[in-house]
Design an enzyme around this catalytic site. Sequence first.
Site, mmCIF file in Angstrom:
data_model
loop_
_atom_site.group_PDB
_atom_site.id
_atom_site.type_symbol
_atom_site.label_atom_id
_atom_site.label_comp_id
_atom_site.label_asym_id
_atom_site.label_seq_id
_atom_site.Cartn_x
_atom_site.Cartn_y
_atom_site.Cartn_z
ATOM 1 C CE LYS A 152 -2.148 -1.919 3.503
ATOM 2 N NZ LYS A 152 -1.745 -3.313 3.271
ATOM 3 C CB THR A 227 9.183 5.916 6.079
ATOM 4 O OG1 THR A 227 8.813 5.332 4.827
ATOM 5 C CG2 THR A 227 9.811 7.269 5.852
ATOM 6 C CB SER A 228 9.714 0.255 6.252
ATOM 7 O OG SER A 228 8.819 -0.815 6.305
ATOM 8 N NE ARG A 229 7.472 -1.652 12.449
ATOM 9 C CZ ARG A 229 6.507 -0.776 12.154
ATOM 10 N NH1 ARG A 229 6.808 0.361 11.552
ATOM 11 N NH2 ARG A 229 5.258 -1.011 12.474
ATOM 12 C CG ASP A 253 9.410 8.212 10.386
ATOM 13 O OD1 ASP A 253 9.491 9.263 11.060
ATOM 14 O OD2 ASP A 253 8.422 7.451 10.431
ATOM 15 C CD GLU A 258 11.480 2.959 15.989
ATOM 16 O OE1 GLU A 258 11.984 3.304 14.911
ATOM 17 O OE2 GLU A 258 10.254 2.915 16.175
ATOM 18 C CG HIS A 290 7.898 5.030 14.133
ATOM 19 N ND1 HIS A 290 8.442 3.777 14.314
ATOM 20 C CD2 HIS A 290 6.836 4.855 13.308
ATOM 21 C CE1 HIS A 290 7.728 2.891 13.652
ATOM 22 N NE2 HIS A 290 6.755 3.527 13.025
ATOM 23 C CD GLN A 291 7.261 14.084 12.368
ATOM 24 O OE1 GLN A 291 8.401 14.112 12.829
ATOM 25 N NE2 GLN A 291 6.752 15.069 11.685
ATOM 26 C CB ALA A 292 6.127 8.215 8.330
ATOM 27 C CG PHE A 293 1.877 7.117 12.633
ATOM 28 C CD1 PHE A 293 3.112 7.265 13.224
ATOM 29 C CD2 PHE A 293 0.742 7.346 13.395
ATOM 30 C CE1 PHE A 293 3.225 7.627 14.564
ATOM 31 C CE2 PHE A 293 0.846 7.702 14.742
ATOM 32 C CZ PHE A 293 2.092 7.850 15.319
HETATM 33 P P1 NAI Z 1 1.841 -3.837 2.843
HETATM 34 O O1 NAI Z 1 1.623 -5.141 3.532
HETATM 35 O O2 NAI Z 1 0.707 -3.237 2.075
HETATM 36 O O3 NAI Z 1 3.087 -3.944 1.855
HETATM 37 C C1 NAI Z 1 4.276 -4.585 2.182
HETATM 38 C C2 NAI Z 1 4.897 -5.106 0.903
HETATM 39 O O4 NAI Z 1 6.159 -5.690 1.231
HETATM 40 C C3 NAI Z 1 4.057 -6.184 0.222
HETATM 41 O O5 NAI Z 1 3.888 -5.891 -1.147
HETATM 42 C C4 NAI Z 1 4.862 -7.452 0.436
HETATM 43 O O6 NAI Z 1 4.715 -8.381 -0.635
HETATM 44 C C5 NAI Z 1 6.283 -6.894 0.482
HETATM 45 N N1 NAI Z 1 7.230 -7.821 1.095
HETATM 46 C C6 NAI Z 1 6.994 -8.776 2.030
HETATM 47 N N2 NAI Z 1 8.130 -9.452 2.281
HETATM 48 C C7 NAI Z 1 9.090 -8.918 1.489
HETATM 49 C C8 NAI Z 1 10.454 -9.198 1.285
HETATM 50 N N3 NAI Z 1 11.071 -10.196 1.933
HETATM 51 N N4 NAI Z 1 11.131 -8.442 0.384
HETATM 52 C C9 NAI Z 1 10.509 -7.447 -0.306
HETATM 53 N N5 NAI Z 1 9.201 -7.152 -0.157
HETATM 54 C C10 NAI Z 1 8.509 -7.873 0.728
HETATM 55 O O7 NAI Z 1 2.353 -2.838 3.977
HETATM 56 P P2 NAI Z 1 2.318 -1.254 3.953
HETATM 57 O O8 NAI Z 1 1.050 -0.778 4.543
HETATM 58 O O9 NAI Z 1 2.725 -0.762 2.625
HETATM 59 O O10 NAI Z 1 3.467 -0.927 5.035
HETATM 60 C C11 NAI Z 1 4.819 -1.240 4.778
HETATM 61 C C12 NAI Z 1 5.601 -1.094 6.062
HETATM 62 O O11 NAI Z 1 5.618 0.286 6.447
HETATM 63 C C13 NAI Z 1 4.978 -1.798 7.284
HETATM 64 O O12 NAI Z 1 5.406 -3.158 7.340
HETATM 65 C C14 NAI Z 1 5.499 -1.001 8.430
HETATM 66 O O13 NAI Z 1 6.676 -1.621 8.893
HETATM 67 C C15 NAI Z 1 5.837 0.352 7.835
HETATM 68 N N6 NAI Z 1 5.031 1.441 8.379
HETATM 69 C C16 NAI Z 1 5.668 2.527 8.930
HETATM 70 C C17 NAI Z 1 4.950 3.583 9.434
HETATM 71 C C18 NAI Z 1 5.616 4.801 10.006
HETATM 72 O O14 NAI Z 1 4.951 5.620 10.679
HETATM 73 N N7 NAI Z 1 6.900 5.014 9.790
HETATM 74 C C19 NAI Z 1 3.483 3.548 9.450
HETATM 75 C C20 NAI Z 1 2.919 2.400 8.794
HETATM 76 C C21 NAI Z 1 3.676 1.385 8.300
#
Ligand code: NAI
Length: 342
Positions: A152, A227-229, A253, A258, A290-293
Site C-alpha cells: 500500500k 520509513t518502514s522499520r 523515520d 528506537e 517514527h512520525q510518518a504515520f
Molecule cells: P503492505 O503489507 O501493504 O506492503 C508490504 C509489501 O512488502 C508487500 O507488497 C509485500 O509483498 C512486500 N514484502 C513482504 N516481504 C518482502 C520481502 N522479503 N522483500 C521485499 N518485499 C517484501 O504494507 P504497507 O502498509 O505498505 O506498510 C509497509 C511497512 O511500512 C509496514 O510493514 C510497516 O513496517 C511500515 N510502516 C511505517 C509507518 C511509520 O509511521 N513510519 C506507518 C505504517 C507502516
Amino acid sequence: MKIAFFDTKPYDKQSFEKYASSDIVFKFYETKLNIDTAELARGCDAVCIFVNDTADAAVIDKLYNLGVRILALRCAGYNNVDVKYAYGKIHVVHVPAYSPYAVAEHTMAMLLTSIRRIHKAYIRTKDFNFSLSGLTGFDLYGKTVGVIGTGKIGRVFIDICRGFGMKVLAYDKFPADDAPCEYVELERLFAESDIISMHCPLTPETYHIIDEKSISKMKKGVVLLNTSRGALIDADALLDGIKSRKIGAACLDVYEEESDIFFEDFSGHIVDDDTLARLISMPNVIVTSHQAFLTEEALGNIAKTTIDNIKEIFENGGSQNELCYHCGKTANCKTQRLCKCF
Ligand code: NAI
C-alpha cells in the site's frame, strides 16, 4: 469491555476517547508493554499496543493468565508480536491500512528536505543568513528510485515519484501484476538506483536487507530512505557508508534501536546510543522519530479500525483484520479458515 492502552500519548487519547462509553472503558498507560508492565492489564479484556511495545511469548502468557483475550495493534507492522505463539490464546488484530498517503508523503517530504537542503536553509534564514553556499541540491526529474516493497505505502510512493518524472525500479517478494513499475532483482535495484526507499515489513528475511554487502553494491552518493522499520538497515553499516562518502544522504523515520528512545523527550539528557548520536551529527542525515504515520486522517482511521476490530472479535470471535502468522495476510488469505491459514 475494558481495554488497557500501552505507550499512550496525548494524541492517542484524543482520537480514542470519543469511543468511550458505559460499554467500553479505556485505561491509558504511558508505559510500554513488556513483562514488567503486563500486570497493568489485570481485569481487562483487551490490550492495545503500538510499534515499540513488546508482546513476546512471556508477555502473551502473562496477558493470557490475566484473562486478556484480544491484543489490538494500533498500527500496521506487527514484528513486535509473537503472532504464532499467540495462536489459540489471544486474538491478534492490527490496522492494515490507515493512510498509506501519510507515510508515503512523509517519505517524499524527507527526501526533498534532504536533497534540497531545506533543513539547513530554514535554520540559516531564521538567523538572517541568506548565503546559498553549500545548499546545492539535485533534480529528482530523470533520477532512478528503487522501491523495496510495493504494498500500500510503496505503491503510493511510486505514484508520487512518477509524478516527479522519476524512473522507478521495484523489488517485492510477491510482485503485483498491476504495479506501475518495473520489477527487478535486488542486485539490479542496488546497482542502478540513485535513491532507495524501504517499504517492506520487517521479517527474518528483510532484517538488515541494507548491510555492508548491499551498500557495497550501490551507486556512490545513493540516498537511502527508511520509513518502514529500523532493523531493515544495519545502522553501523549505514554509518560506515556515510563516513566513507559512499552514501550521499540518509532519511530515517525509524531506527534499529528506537524502542527506548523514540516518542520520548531526551533534550537535556545524554543519549547513550553512540551510533544514533553520530548519525544525527551528520549533515546529510535526517532523523524523524517514527512520525510518518502522524496525520489527523491516519489517527482517526487508526482509532476507528482498532475499536471495530476489538468489537468484532468480542462479538463474533473473528475479524477481517486478525493476523495470520503463516502468510501475514488477512482479508485476502487464499487458504482462509476464519481469515487464518493455520
Ligand atoms: P503492505 O503489507 O501493504 O506492503 C508490504 C509489501 O512488502 C508487500 O507488497 C509485500 O509483498 C512486500 N514484502 C513482504 N516481504 C518482502 C520481502 N522479503 N522483500 C521485499 N518485499 C517484501 O504494507 P504497507 O502498509 O505498505 O506498510 C509497509 C511497512 O511500512 C509496514 O510493514 C510497516 O513496517 C511500515 N510502516 C511505517 C509507518 C511509520 O509511521 N513510519 C506507518 C505504517 C507502516
